[in-house]
Design an enzyme around this catalytic site. Structure first.
Site, PDB file in Angstrom:
ATOM      1  N   CYS A   1     -13.714  23.055  10.453  1.00 45.28           N
ATOM      2  CA  CYS A   1     -13.883  22.749  11.937  1.00 45.28           C
ATOM      3  C   CYS A   1     -12.190  22.451  12.372  1.00 45.28           C
ATOM      4  O   CYS A   1     -11.401  22.916  11.519  1.00 45.28           O
ATOM      5  CB  CYS A   1     -14.805  21.783  11.917  1.00 45.28           C
ATOM      6  SG  CYS A   1     -14.184  20.225  11.230  1.00 45.28           S
TER       7      CYS A   1
ATOM      8  N   HIS B   1      -8.980  18.240 -10.547  1.00 43.75           N
ATOM      9  CA  HIS B   1      -9.310  16.612 -10.649  1.00 43.75           C
ATOM     10  C   HIS B   1     -10.731  16.099 -10.054  1.00 43.75           C
ATOM     11  O   HIS B   1     -11.148  15.251 -10.521  1.00 43.75           O
ATOM     12  CB  HIS B   1      -8.105  15.937 -10.216  1.00 43.75           C
ATOM     13  CG  HIS B   1      -6.847  16.006 -10.865  1.00 43.75           C
ATOM     14  ND1 HIS B   1      -5.733  15.290 -10.393  1.00 43.75           N
ATOM     15  CD2 HIS B   1      -6.549  16.902 -11.701  1.00 43.75           C
ATOM     16  CE1 HIS B   1      -4.770  15.573 -11.172  1.00 43.75           C
ATOM     17  NE2 HIS B   1      -5.196  16.746 -12.161  1.00 43.75           N
TER      18      HIS B   1
ATOM     19  N   GLY C   1     -10.924  19.512  10.400  1.00 45.72           N
ATOM     20  CA  GLY C   1     -11.649  19.487   9.113  1.00 45.72           C
ATOM     21  C   GLY C   1     -12.549  18.151   8.648  1.00 45.72           C
ATOM     22  O   GLY C   1     -13.231  18.162   7.600  1.00 45.72           O
TER      23      GLY C   1
END
Length: 148
Positions: free
Chosen positions: A68, A101, A71
Site C-alpha cells: 500500500c 529474527h 505499508g
C-alpha cells in the site's frame, strides 16, 4: 524459506508496484495468487489484506506480499490475524532480518516510498533468508495473543 504459492495483495497506491512484483515472481518462476486490487482506482486496503491473511493462516499461500502507499495500513491489518507475522520492509537488510529474527510469513512494501530496484533487492533477500530459530524462536512464540 520453502516457498509455496506466494500471496500478493495491494490497494490502489500499491497497484503499480504490485505489477512489478508479479513480473518478478513470474520471472523467478514462483507460483502466486493475486488477491487484488486490480487498478489504481481508490479502494480500501483491508478488503484485500484480510483475504491474504486468511490464506496465509490456512496454508493456502506462503509467504505473502502486501503493498500500500506507506505499508502501514496493510501491515496493521495483516497483523490483526494471529497466524500472520507481517514485517514492513523498506530495504534488503530489514527484509533479511524480518525472516531471520521474526520468522515473517509476509512482508509489506511501502509502494510510494520504494522503487522497483529496491523492491527487487528486498524480494531477493526475503526469499533467500531463513529463520534462525534459537533465541528468536522463543520470542516469536510469544507474539500471538493468548486467550484467557
Amino acid at each position: 524459506m520453502e516457498i509455496k504459492t506466494v500471496g500478493v495483495a495491494c490497494d490502489h497506491a500499491g497497484f503499480p508496484l504490485k505489477q512489478f512484483v508479479i513480473q518478478y515472481l513470474e520471472q523467478h518462476k514462483y507460483a502466486y495468487k493475486d488477491f487484488g486490487c486490480n487498478s489504481d482506482l481508490s479502494c480500501d486496503y483491508p478488503d484485500y489484506a484480510h483475504p491474504l491473511a486468511e490464506a496465509i493462516e490456512s496454508g493456502e499461500v506462503y509467504p505473502g506480499i502486501a503493498i500500500c502507499g506507506s505499508g502501514e495500513g496493510m501491515a496493521m491489518t495483516l497483523n490483526k490475524h494471529q497466524g500472520v507475522r507481517a514485517g514492513l520492509v523498506w530495504n534488503k537488510d530489514v527484509a533479511e532480518l524480518t525472516r531471520q529474527h521474526n520468522d515473517a510469513n509476509a512482508i509489506v512494501l511501502p509502494g510510494r516510498f520504494i522503487d522497483n530496484k529496491t523492491a527487487e533487492k528486498i524480494l531477493d533477500e526475503f526469499f533467500k533468508a531463513s529463520f534462525e530459530g534459537g533465541r528468536h524462536e522463543r520470542r516469536v512464540k510469544k507474539i500471538p495473543v493468548q486467550e484467557g
